[in-house]
Every structure is written in C-alpha cells, then in structure tokens.
Enzyme design. Sequence first.
Site, PDB file in Angstrom:
ATOM      1  N   HIS A 219       0.468  -1.171  -0.318  1.00 17.61           N
ATOM      2  CA  HIS A 219      -0.126  -0.316   0.060  1.00 17.61           C
ATOM      3  C   HIS A 219       1.379   1.089  -0.019  1.00 17.61           C
ATOM      4  CE1 HIS A 219       0.844  -0.380   4.228  1.00 17.61           C
ATOM      5  NE2 HIS A 219       0.950   0.924   4.321  1.00 17.61           N
ATOM      6  N   ASP A 221       0.550   5.582   1.900  1.00 15.22           N
ATOM      7  CA  ASP A 221      -0.086   5.980   2.709  1.00 15.22           C
ATOM      8  C   ASP A 221      -0.621   7.495   2.536  1.00 15.22           C
ATOM      9  OD1 ASP A 221       1.298   3.912   4.451  1.00 15.22           O
ATOM     10  OD2 ASP A 221       2.664   5.341   5.491  1.00 15.22           O
ATOM     11  N   HIS A 275       5.156   0.059  -0.451  1.00 23.19           N
ATOM     12  CA  HIS A 275       5.120  -0.356   1.230  1.00 23.19           C
ATOM     13  C   HIS A 275       4.263  -1.487   1.495  1.00 23.19           C
ATOM     14  CE1 HIS A 275       3.530   2.876   2.478  1.00 23.19           C
ATOM     15  NE2 HIS A 275       3.701   2.213   3.550  1.00 23.19           N
ATOM     16  N   ARG A 285       6.823  -9.116  15.391  1.00 22.94           N
ATOM     17  CA  ARG A 285       7.317  -7.698  15.222  1.00 22.94           C
ATOM     18  C   ARG A 285       6.517  -6.424  16.066  1.00 22.94           C
ATOM     19  NH1 ARG A 285       6.464  -3.774  11.019  1.00 22.94           N
ATOM     20  NH2 ARG A 285       8.353  -2.439  10.210  1.00 22.94           N
TER      21      ARG A 285
END
Length: 339
Positions: A219, A221, A275, A285
């Site tokens: 996607h 941002d 990203h 994570r």
Amino acid sequence: MEPSDPPFLTFYKKLFDNIPSSKGNDVEALHEANECDDQFEHELPLIDLSRLNQDGFRSEECKREIAEAAQQWGFFQVVNHGVSSEILENMRCEQVKAFKKPFQEKVNGIHEFDFLAGNYRWGTPSATCLRQLAWSEAFHVPLTHISTMGGDTSFSTTIKQYTKIVSNLAEKLAEILAEKLGQKPGFFKENCVPSTCYIRMSRYPFCPISPQVFGLVPHTDSDFLTILHQDHVGGLELLRNGKWIAVNPKQGTLLVMIGDLFQAWSNDVYKSVEHRVVANKHFERNSIAYFLCPSYETVIESCGGSSTYRRFSFGEFREQVQDDVKRFGHKVGLPRFFL
C-alpha cells in the site's frame, strides 16, 4: 487464561481452507510477490538531522538531502531526530504491554490505557482472498485522544512525550519539503490538526503460514508523511524500480515515508512509495507510526506547473479510498484523481 492474539485462523477459516486448491493462484502469486532483493538496502538514504541546527551551509545541505531523498526514494532514514533512546524503549515496552492484554479486552477498549473500542483494529474485514489479508493488529489513536488521556500512568506519560516530539519533527520535515518547492511552509501548521493526525501502534504476531499472507498488504500511505519506528525484527519492504527492497532496522533511526497527499501537493515531485510488511513465521514484530494528516476540509491542490491531479479535499480522498477497498479489496489511491 484468555488468549491475546486475534483469532485469525478461525475468523478467516474460509480463506485458509482454500489454500490446498490455490496452486497457481493466491498462494503461488504470494510466493512470487514475497521475493525481495536486498542488494539496494544499503543505498537507502540516511540523514543526520543534527545539521539543521548548525551553520547555514550544513543546514542547507541537510535540507537538500531531505528533498532529494523525497524525490528519488520517497523513503529515508533519519538519526539525531530528537527522540531519545530512552523514550523509544519506554514506548516499545508500553506498546508490548497493551498488546498482551486479552483479545476481547482490546476489542472492547482497555480502561488501563484509556483506549476505546474503536481504537483497536485487526486483520482485514474486507478480505476475500489471502492477498488482501493483513496478519496484524493495531491501536489507532488520534492526537486529540492522546492529549486528553487522564491519569499519570506510565503509558499516558510516555505516549504524550513521544507524540509531542514526532509531531514537531513531522511538521519540521514537511516545512522543509515545502520550502524546497518554493512554497510557504505555514500550510502544514494551519491545516494538519490533532483530530486527523494520529499514532498507530502495530503488532505483527508470528504467523504459522508465512509466507502465504502479508503482515501488512502492499500500500501507499494516505497522508502527507509518516514517521515510523520499527523494532529489531524487520519485515518492512519498499518497492523500487519494480523490486521489493528490505528496510532493515537500524538502532536509533526513524523512517520517514512520503504519503499520497504530498505527492499530489508537490505535483509528483515527491514520491509516495508502495511498501508492505512480510509476515514472520518465528518472531512477532512491533512498530509505531505517526501520520501527518490535514483536516478533512483541507483542499489538496498541486503546486507549480501543469497539474497532474484535480483539486480534492482530504475527506473526499479518504471516502474514495474506503469505497475502493470495499468494492475491490484494495486501495486505488491517487490515480482516481488524475486530470
């Protein structure tokens, strides 16, 4: 004891049941999509922001590097950014504590952290196939909510400290990028308001079926810029020249990503880069991101030259993104606003 992890395997059972019959389709495509090229990782710009406080030459050199990184990469690392290692570590610890709460408590709102039910998100409600599923959970907290958190808890103290520094940093970087376009830097102070700027704390649980799903699907941002701190585990990747590049964690650095609004506002001078986060089979994570967003009424209008995009408000952009995700399972973004 009630589990803390979201029920991915049961809630999305239909998607996972189709795995054996998906050869050549979803699973195969995901394996291909997950291939990553590490050879360019060392080239990701790393900028020392302490030079902004030095003499005119060094300050201008730093500003030039910021603008060049936004143009050429849309994605860069910064050090000496003003967030101490102590605050980063405290923020990480508080975040881990919040995500360890029972799943149902996170859904309903965590009183101890002053979180409401609407602050918590997990998975991808609109997913119709594995490629659309995000194996992650997050707390989405607007700055107005953070500023009104009551009590003198370690969480409220830490997140207020962190948010104050990164919000100032985001505004400073945006002003520098505007200045390098020959635009007045006051636009961001006037239009980026606490009700639309927000913090997103994300956790990516270890995934037993990695690499068949993403931690976060590819996607861009939907903001002006994002400031991200990731832990030591890694998994973040960006798309450059048709290849996915690993953004390996570096201690003490923050990552800056240009968003769609800056790309439109700069008339494609600065790049909003696609990203993703790759799911990890063995380790969880954690990351925390700050999103610099304008009010919903703010009009985004390209500056300089013949515009690539029509004028649109941030509210209109958000509505279009949400509609596309519901209809197609993914974001379309800026192409919707081409002239």
